[in-house]
Motif scaffolding. Structure first.
Motif, PDB file in Angstrom:
ATOM      1  N   ASP A 197     119.681  24.274 -34.270  1.00  0.00           N
ATOM      2  CA  ASP A 197     119.455  25.162 -33.140  1.00  0.00           C
ATOM      3  C   ASP A 197     118.844  24.374 -31.996  1.00  0.00           C
TER       4      ASP A 197
ATOM      5  N   CYS B 299     120.321  33.352 -28.236  1.00  0.00           N
ATOM      6  CA  CYS B 299     121.245  32.208 -28.296  1.00  0.00           C
ATOM      7  C   CYS B 299     121.911  32.142 -29.669  1.00  0.00           C
ATOM      8  N   TYR B 300     123.213  31.839 -29.669  1.00  0.00           N
ATOM      9  CA  TYR B 300     123.978  31.733 -30.908  1.00  0.00           C
ATOM     10  C   TYR B 300     124.966  30.584 -30.774  1.00  0.00           C
ATOM     11  N   ASN B 301     124.902  29.625 -31.670  1.00  0.00           N
ATOM     12  CA  ASN B 301     125.901  28.560 -31.676  1.00  0.00           C
ATOM     13  C   ASN B 301     127.193  29.137 -32.218  1.00  0.00           C
TER      14      ASN B 301
ATOM     15  N   TYR C 120     116.863  31.267 -30.249  1.00  0.00           N
ATOM     16  CA  TYR C 120     117.660  31.392 -31.474  1.00  0.00           C
ATOM     17  C   TYR C 120     117.005  32.305 -32.504  1.00  0.00           C
TER      18      TYR C 120
END
Length: 144
Positions: free
Chosen positions: A68, A58-60, A95
């Motif tokens: 996160d 997962c990456y914002n 994350y």
């Protein structure tokens, strides 16, 4: 008469082979998510009893740093009435270096139905202004 019998036999055999080779109607599927914010809905799947949703990597995608965590909630798609919602879970492990976050929903009703998950928050924000990318999404409905 022999020709009709032979054609019927070939047609029946072909149908049987097609049924054997046809993909099974399983609800398990794998995908990815790109630039999704709160309110994003997954594709629908058929389920009863139990569902597991996994996010890996997962990456914002915000320029400004945010916390996160991505909120994930499973819903039952009901025709002509509001959808039923189930627990909201916050995924954080995904994350960390390609790790996997996993949530299980066991309160799914016994009768089969159409289900989907919705992203409810990204980095604690519930607006679509914050978004997430997920390398791998896996939905599993076959309880171990």
């Amino acid at each position: 008469m022999k020709t009709r019998s032979r054609i019927a036999t070939i047609a029946a055999a072909s149908s049987a082979v097609m049924l054997i080779l046809a993909p099974q109607a399983q609800a398990n599927w794998t995908s990815s998510i790109s630039n999704a914010g709160a309110g994003f809905e997954s594709r629908r799947w058929t389920d009863s009893n139990w569902t597991q949703v996994q996010f890996t990597g997962c990456y914002n995608s915000d320029v400004t740093p945010i916390g996160d965590g991505v909120g994930v909630q499973v819903w039952q798609d009901l025709s002509f009435q509001p959808d039923d919602s189930y627990d909201n879970k916050i995924f954080t492990a995904c994350y960390s270096g390609g790790n996997t976050s996993s949530g299980e929903w066991s309160e799914i009703p016994q009768e089969s139905g159409q289900f989907y998950f919705q992203i409810t928050s990204v980095g604690g924000r519930t607006s679509y202004s914050s978004s997430v990318d997920v390398d791998k999404v896996y939905v599993d409905t076959a309880k171990p």
